[in-house]
Design a protein around this motif. Structure first.
Motif, PDB file in Angstrom:
ATOM      1  N   ILE A   1      14.104 -15.595  56.667  1.00  0.00           N
ATOM      2  CA  ILE A   1      12.911 -14.886  56.157  1.00  0.00           C
ATOM      3  C   ILE A   1      12.612 -13.673  57.046  1.00  0.00           C
ATOM      4  CG2 ILE A   1      10.400 -15.081  55.805  1.00  0.00           C
ATOM      5  CD1 ILE A   1      10.918 -18.021  54.963  1.00  0.00           C
ATOM      6  N   GLU A   2      12.714 -13.904  58.358  1.00  0.00           N
ATOM      7  CA  GLU A   2      12.440 -12.822  59.308  1.00  0.00           C
ATOM      8  C   GLU A   2      13.449 -11.678  59.134  1.00  0.00           C
ATOM      9  OE1 GLU A   2      12.482 -12.623  63.952  1.00  0.00           O
ATOM     10  OE2 GLU A   2      11.611 -14.518  63.262  1.00  0.00           O
ATOM     11  N   ARG A   3      14.738 -12.067  58.966  1.00  0.00           N
ATOM     12  CA  ARG A   3      15.768 -11.034  58.806  1.00  0.00           C
ATOM     13  C   ARG A   3      15.590 -10.268  57.498  1.00  0.00           C
ATOM     14  NH1 ARG A   3      21.697 -11.918  59.479  1.00  0.00           N
ATOM     15  NH2 ARG A   3      21.547 -14.154  59.269  1.00  0.00           N
ATOM     16  N   ASP A   4      15.246 -11.005  56.415  1.00  0.00           N
ATOM     17  CA  ASP A   4      15.001 -10.342  55.123  1.00  0.00           C
ATOM     18  C   ASP A   4      13.931  -9.272  55.291  1.00  0.00           C
ATOM     19  OD1 ASP A   4      16.726 -12.025  53.850  1.00  0.00           O
ATOM     20  OD2 ASP A   4      15.220 -13.133  52.708  1.00  0.00           O
ATOM     21  N   GLN A   5      12.859  -9.666  55.997  1.00  0.00           N
ATOM     22  CA  GLN A   5      11.747  -8.719  56.152  1.00  0.00           C
ATOM     23  C   GLN A   5      12.179  -7.514  56.965  1.00  0.00           C
ATOM     24  OE1 GLN A   5       8.609 -11.125  57.738  1.00  0.00           O
ATOM     25  NE2 GLN A   5       7.963 -11.821  55.725  1.00  0.00           N
ATOM     26  N   LYS A   6      12.862  -7.784  58.098  1.00  0.00           N
ATOM     27  CA  LYS A   6      13.292  -6.658  58.947  1.00  0.00           C
ATOM     28  C   LYS A   6      14.286  -5.778  58.206  1.00  0.00           C
ATOM     29  CE  LYS A   6      12.668  -8.307  63.653  1.00  0.00           C
ATOM     30  NZ  LYS A   6      13.354  -8.943  64.774  1.00  0.00           N
ATOM     31  N   ASP A   7      15.235  -6.407  57.499  1.00  0.00           N
ATOM     32  CA  ASP A   7      16.283  -5.640  56.824  1.00  0.00           C
ATOM     33  C   ASP A   7      15.727  -4.806  55.668  1.00  0.00           C
ATOM     34  OD1 ASP A   7      18.105  -6.774  58.565  1.00  0.00           O
ATOM     35  OD2 ASP A   7      18.860  -8.251  57.136  1.00  0.00           O
ATOM     36  N   SER A   8      14.720  -5.346  54.979  1.00  0.00           N
ATOM     37  CA  SER A   8      14.234  -4.590  53.823  1.00  0.00           C
ATOM     38  C   SER A   8      13.086  -3.648  54.163  1.00  0.00           C
ATOM     39  CB  SER A   8      13.866  -5.525  52.665  1.00  0.00           C
ATOM     40  OG  SER A   8      13.070  -6.563  53.127  1.00  0.00           O
ATOM     41  N   ARG A   9      12.479  -3.838  55.351  1.00  0.00           N
ATOM     42  CA  ARG A   9      11.355  -2.947  55.700  1.00  0.00           C
ATOM     43  C   ARG A   9      11.737  -1.848  56.681  1.00  0.00           C
ATOM     44  NH1 ARG A   9       6.757  -7.528  56.642  1.00  0.00           N
ATOM     45  NH2 ARG A   9       6.722  -8.321  54.518  1.00  0.00           N
ATOM     46  N   ARG A  10      12.967  -1.927  57.220  1.00  0.00           N
ATOM     47  CA  ARG A  10      13.297  -0.896  58.224  1.00  0.00           C
ATOM     48  C   ARG A  10      13.332   0.477  57.567  1.00  0.00           C
ATOM     49  NH1 ARG A  10      19.024  -3.199  58.431  1.00  0.00           N
ATOM     50  NH2 ARG A  10      19.982  -2.072  56.732  1.00  0.00           N
ATOM     51  N   LYS A  11      13.061   1.493  58.415  1.00  0.00           N
ATOM     52  CA  LYS A  11      12.978   2.861  57.878  1.00  0.00           C
ATOM     53  C   LYS A  11      14.356   3.358  57.445  1.00  0.00           C
ATOM     54  CE  LYS A  11       9.033   4.763  60.323  1.00  0.00           C
ATOM     55  NZ  LYS A  11       8.970   4.722  61.784  1.00  0.00           N
ATOM     56  N   LYS A  12      15.348   3.092  58.315  1.00  0.00           N
ATOM     57  CA  LYS A  12      16.678   3.664  58.067  1.00  0.00           C
ATOM     58  C   LYS A  12      17.492   2.718  57.170  1.00  0.00           C
ATOM     59  CE  LYS A  12      20.021   6.651  59.316  1.00  0.00           C
ATOM     60  NZ  LYS A  12      20.310   7.318  58.054  1.00  0.00           N
ATOM     61  N   ASP A  13      17.836   3.201  55.987  1.00  0.00           N
ATOM     62  CA  ASP A  13      18.712   2.493  55.056  1.00  0.00           C
ATOM     63  C   ASP A  13      18.385   1.002  54.892  1.00  0.00           C
ATOM     64  OD1 ASP A  13      19.909   4.945  54.965  1.00  0.00           O
ATOM     65  OD2 ASP A  13      21.489   4.422  56.383  1.00  0.00           O
ATOM     66  N   PRO A  14      17.232   0.693  54.339  1.00  0.00           N
ATOM     67  CA  PRO A  14      16.871  -0.721  54.174  1.00  0.00           C
ATOM     68  C   PRO A  14      17.728  -1.443  53.125  1.00  0.00           C
ATOM     69  CG  PRO A  14      15.286   0.686  53.068  1.00  0.00           C
ATOM     70  CD  PRO A  14      16.214   1.604  53.798  1.00  0.00           C
ATOM     71  N   LEU A  15      17.660  -2.772  53.180  1.00  0.00           N
ATOM     72  CA  LEU A  15      18.314  -3.592  52.151  1.00  0.00           C
ATOM     73  C   LEU A  15      17.627  -3.297  50.820  1.00  0.00           C
ATOM     74  CD1 LEU A  15      19.848  -6.150  51.061  1.00  0.00           C
ATOM     75  CD2 LEU A  15      17.915  -7.487  51.865  1.00  0.00           C
ATOM     76  N   LYS A  16      18.397  -2.811  49.848  1.00  0.00           N
ATOM     77  CA  LYS A  16      17.807  -2.418  48.563  1.00  0.00           C
ATOM     78  C   LYS A  16      18.884  -2.397  47.492  1.00  0.00           C
ATOM     79  CE  LYS A  16      16.219   1.798  47.748  1.00  0.00           C
ATOM     80  NZ  LYS A  16      15.659   3.041  48.183  1.00  0.00           N
ATOM     81  N   LYS A  17      18.520  -2.818  46.301  1.00  0.00           N
ATOM     82  CA  LYS A  17      19.496  -2.775  45.207  1.00  0.00           C
ATOM     83  C   LYS A  17      19.672  -1.331  44.747  1.00  0.00           C
ATOM     84  CE  LYS A  17      20.019  -4.317  40.424  1.00  0.00           C
ATOM     85  NZ  LYS A  17      20.027  -2.959  39.863  1.00  0.00           N
ATOM     86  N   ALA A  18      20.912  -0.887  44.628  1.00  0.00           N
ATOM     87  CA  ALA A  18      21.160   0.457  44.078  1.00  0.00           C
ATOM     88  C   ALA A  18      20.838   0.401  42.586  1.00  0.00           C
ATOM     89  CB  ALA A  18      22.630   0.839  44.292  1.00  0.00           C
ATOM     90  N   PRO A  19      20.282   1.488  42.020  1.00  0.00           N
ATOM     91  CA  PRO A  19      19.919   1.445  40.595  1.00  0.00           C
ATOM     92  C   PRO A  19      21.109   1.098  39.693  1.00  0.00           C
ATOM     93  CG  PRO A  19      19.214   3.509  41.635  1.00  0.00           C
ATOM     94  CD  PRO A  19      19.970   2.765  42.668  1.00  0.00           C
ATOM     95  N   ASP A  20      22.308   1.505  40.114  1.00  0.00           N
ATOM     96  CA  ASP A  20      23.480   1.245  39.259  1.00  0.00           C
ATOM     97  C   ASP A  20      24.261  -0.005  39.677  1.00  0.00           C
ATOM     98  OD1 ASP A  20      24.120   2.518  41.627  1.00  0.00           O
ATOM     99  OD2 ASP A  20      25.712   3.764  40.771  1.00  0.00           O
ATOM    100  N   ALA A  21      23.641  -0.889  40.488  1.00  0.00           N
ATOM    101  CA  ALA A  21      24.340  -2.131  40.887  1.00  0.00           C
ATOM    102  C   ALA A  21      24.081  -3.230  39.863  1.00  0.00           C
ATOM    103  CB  ALA A  21      23.855  -2.580  42.262  1.00  0.00           C
ATOM    104  N   VAL A  22      25.067  -4.099  39.689  1.00  0.00           N
ATOM    105  CA  VAL A  22      24.927  -5.252  38.797  1.00  0.00           C
ATOM    106  C   VAL A  22      24.302  -6.381  39.616  1.00  0.00           C
ATOM    107  CG1 VAL A  22      26.203  -6.933  37.398  1.00  0.00           C
ATOM    108  CG2 VAL A  22      27.076  -4.584  37.642  1.00  0.00           C
ATOM    109  N   GLU A  23      23.141  -6.907  39.185  1.00  0.00           N
ATOM    110  CA  GLU A  23      22.517  -7.987  39.962  1.00  0.00           C
ATOM    111  C   GLU A  23      23.144  -9.333  39.587  1.00  0.00           C
ATOM    112  OE1 GLU A  23      18.377  -7.885  41.002  1.00  0.00           O
ATOM    113  OE2 GLU A  23      18.167  -9.997  40.473  1.00  0.00           O
TER     114      GLU A  23
END
Ligand code: DC
Length: 220
Positions: A171-193
């Motif tokens: 949970i902690e890593r998810d938060q850090k990875d998705s909230r960091r300023k530089k290149d956060p964890l995020k789905k690309a608009p053209d990625a298949v989920e």
């Protein structure tokens, strides 16, 4: 050609990407292992950023994938096992959030994938590192499912860690990875989920292999 799989820790992306690489006989790149390598170097520098960046400039990092394992070396020293410890887990999001670390790992990856076909997995590959990748996947799964998977993996390696600790770390890593300023964890608009919470491992692998095979066929 490059195919990318992004997603949070424990979503199944690395085991799936390895199986896809084996099945389709393509190259496999584990970007998390490279951030783990930098984290080990950071820990070994006594968590001193100046010493850490000096070490990065001095040492060469090399890697290859063989029979299910992504091997990493710093100079001549094989650190494949040392980068999977709980201590590295606990510091990797901090090191991965440093812009200089990201620049360094991105350069390493761009150099590696110039030849042949690759499947690479990470957090920001479809958005920041390889925005022009031929195919992009974004794997997700429930937090409990992910924690159980990671816990099983760590136990199998002999680690003394509880399911609760693993879940908190995720949970902690998810938060850090998705909230960091530089290149956060995020789905690309053209990625298949791909939600793997209720998929078997074989279903995940087959789904991705068939998408890749279809793409190859329509291109030839
Ligand atoms: O996939 P993994 O758990 O081995 O990744 C380790 C860490 O590296 C993860 O917490 C976030 C970071 N990472 C990243 O920031 N960007 C990537 N492309 C891959 C991993």
């Amino acid at each position: 050609m490059i195919i990318v799989i992004d997603g949070p820790a424990g979503s199944g992306k690395s085991s799936t990407a390895r199986a896809v690489a084996d099945k389709l006989d393509i190259q496999y790149l584990d970007s998390g292992a490279l951030y783990r390598t930098l984290t080990l170097m950071y820990l070994e520098s006594g968590k001193d950023k100046t010493k850490f960046f000096e070490l990065l400039n001095r040492k060469s990092i090399s890697f290859f994938y063989e029979e299910g394992t992504f091997h990493v070396s710093v100079g001549k020293r094989d650190i494949t096992e040392q980068i999977r410890t709980v201590e590295v887990n606990n510091h990797v999001s901090t090191v991965a959030a440093l812009p200089k670390s990201r620049q360094f790992v991105n350069n390493l990856m761009h150099q590696a994938v110039q030849k042949e076909t690759w499947i690479a997995e990470g957090r920001d590959l479809g958005t920041a590192v390889f925005p022009d990748a031929e195919l992009k996947f974004f794997m997700v799964a429930d937090t409990d499912v992910r924690a159980e998977r990671r816990h099983r993996e760590l136990k199998a390696q002999g680690a003394d860690v509880t399911l609760d600790e693993v879940k908190r770390n995720i949970i902690e890593r998810d938060q850090k990875d998705s909230r960091r300023k530089k290149d956060p964890l995020k789905k690309a608009p053209d990625a298949v989920e791909v939600d793997t919470s209720e998929m078997t491992f074989e279903q995940q692998v087959d789904f991705i292999c068939s998408r890749i095979t279809n793409k190859f066929e329509t291109q030839t």
